[in-house]
Design an enzyme around this catalytic site. Structure first.
Site, PDB file in Angstrom:
ATOM      1  N   HIS A 147     -27.839  84.951-114.497  1.00 29.17           N
ATOM      2  CA  HIS A 147     -29.264  85.451-113.545  1.00 29.17           C
ATOM      3  C   HIS A 147     -30.126  84.067-114.468  1.00 29.17           C
ATOM      4  O   HIS A 147     -30.306  83.023-115.163  1.00 29.17           O
ATOM      5  CB  HIS A 147     -29.317  86.231-114.520  1.00 29.17           C
ATOM      6  CG  HIS A 147     -28.793  87.722-114.011  1.00 29.17           C
ATOM      7  ND1 HIS A 147     -29.459  89.133-114.839  1.00 29.17           N
ATOM      8  CD2 HIS A 147     -28.102  88.162-113.468  1.00 29.17           C
ATOM      9  CE1 HIS A 147     -28.168  89.518-113.916  1.00 29.17           C
ATOM     10  NE2 HIS A 147     -27.351  88.955-113.139  1.00 29.17           N
ATOM     11  N   GLU A 166     -33.242  84.636-115.545  1.00 26.86           N
ATOM     12  CA  GLU A 166     -33.420  84.100-117.086  1.00 26.86           C
ATOM     13  C   GLU A 166     -32.774  83.516-117.746  1.00 26.86           C
ATOM     14  O   GLU A 166     -33.203  82.419-118.939  1.00 26.86           O
ATOM     15  CB  GLU A 166     -33.729  85.441-117.296  1.00 26.86           C
ATOM     16  CG  GLU A 166     -34.328  86.204-116.588  1.00 26.86           C
ATOM     17  CD  GLU A 166     -34.030  87.644-115.155  1.00 26.86           C
ATOM     18  OE1 GLU A 166     -34.792  88.438-115.293  1.00 26.86           O
ATOM     19  OE2 GLU A 166     -33.053  87.413-115.310  1.00 26.86           O
ATOM     20  N   CYS A 220     -33.153  93.268-115.994  1.00 31.14           N
ATOM     21  CA  CYS A 220     -31.828  93.887-116.758  1.00 31.14           C
ATOM     22  C   CYS A 220     -31.403  93.821-118.100  1.00 31.14           C
ATOM     23  O   CYS A 220     -31.936  93.113-118.800  1.00 31.14           O
ATOM     24  CB  CYS A 220     -30.733  93.519-115.549  1.00 31.14           C
ATOM     25  SG  CYS A 220     -30.138  92.561-116.475  1.00 31.14           S
ATOM     26  N   CYS A 249     -30.604  90.898-119.770  1.00 28.53           N
ATOM     27  CA  CYS A 249     -31.758  89.589-119.873  1.00 28.53           C
ATOM     28  C   CYS A 249     -32.514  89.942-120.880  1.00 28.53           C
ATOM     29  O   CYS A 249     -32.956  89.280-121.747  1.00 28.53           O
ATOM     30  CB  CYS A 249     -32.426  89.155-118.961  1.00 28.53           C
ATOM     31  SG  CYS A 249     -31.174  88.897-117.361  1.00 28.53           S
TER      32      CYS A 249
END
Length: 165
Positions: free
Chosen positions: A57, A59, A87, A90
């Site tokens: 992801h 992040e 999410c 993260c």
């Protein structure tokens, strides 16, 4: 006139540029940048498809980049800017990296772990707290996602209606 600072808007524009790069690669357009002392120290964009990595992801990639550059996995004093509400995975990475501040654009009503689905950062058992600013350039961040998924649906529709040879 926006209620958010010029600095927050500046860095969110940088995250949007990273998100646009992800979209050009066929990835969900999410971008993230880590900033410390007014300087970019890490950047990332979504790449789970191209990296064959469910943890890739934006992040996480930005945090990995910042930690590698700093030579330290702890990034206290840094701010992470991301175009979409993080999410659960993260959010956990933010706590473990000791990010001091999170700034995000669009909310994520299906999986947002900061405010939309659950308020993970407010759980009392964490040994680190992260301050949060939500909604910076939210319209632009949300529109990029809306446009991406509309184009994806159109591609699927065209593929289904394409005459067979």
């Amino acid at each position: 006139m926006s209620e958010h600072s010029e600095e927050d808007q500046f860095w969110m524009h940088r995250a949007l540029a990273l998100a646009a790069h992800a979209a050009r690669l066929g990835e969900v357009p999410v971008g993230a940048v880590v900033v410390q002392d007014g300087r970019e120290v890490g950047a990332g964009f979504n790449a789970p498809i191209s990296a064959c990595d469910p943890t890739a992801h934006a992040e996480v990639r930005a945090l990995r980049d910042a930690a590698a550059r700093a030579g330290n996995y702890r990034l206290s004093g840094a701010t992470l800017y991301v175009t979409l509400e993080p999410c659960t995975m993260c959010v956990g990475a933010l706590v473990h990296s000791r990010i001091s501040r999170l700034v995000y654009g669009a909310t994520e009503p299906k999986g947002g772990a900061v405010a939309s689905v659950r308020a993970t950062l407010e759980e009392p058992h964490f040994n680190w707290s992260v301050t949060t600013t939500a909604g910076v350039l939210a319209d632009e961040c949300g529109q990029m996602l809306t446009d991406f998924f509309a184009a994806r649906r159109e591609q699927i529709r065209r593929a289904r209606t394409k005459p067979q040879a």
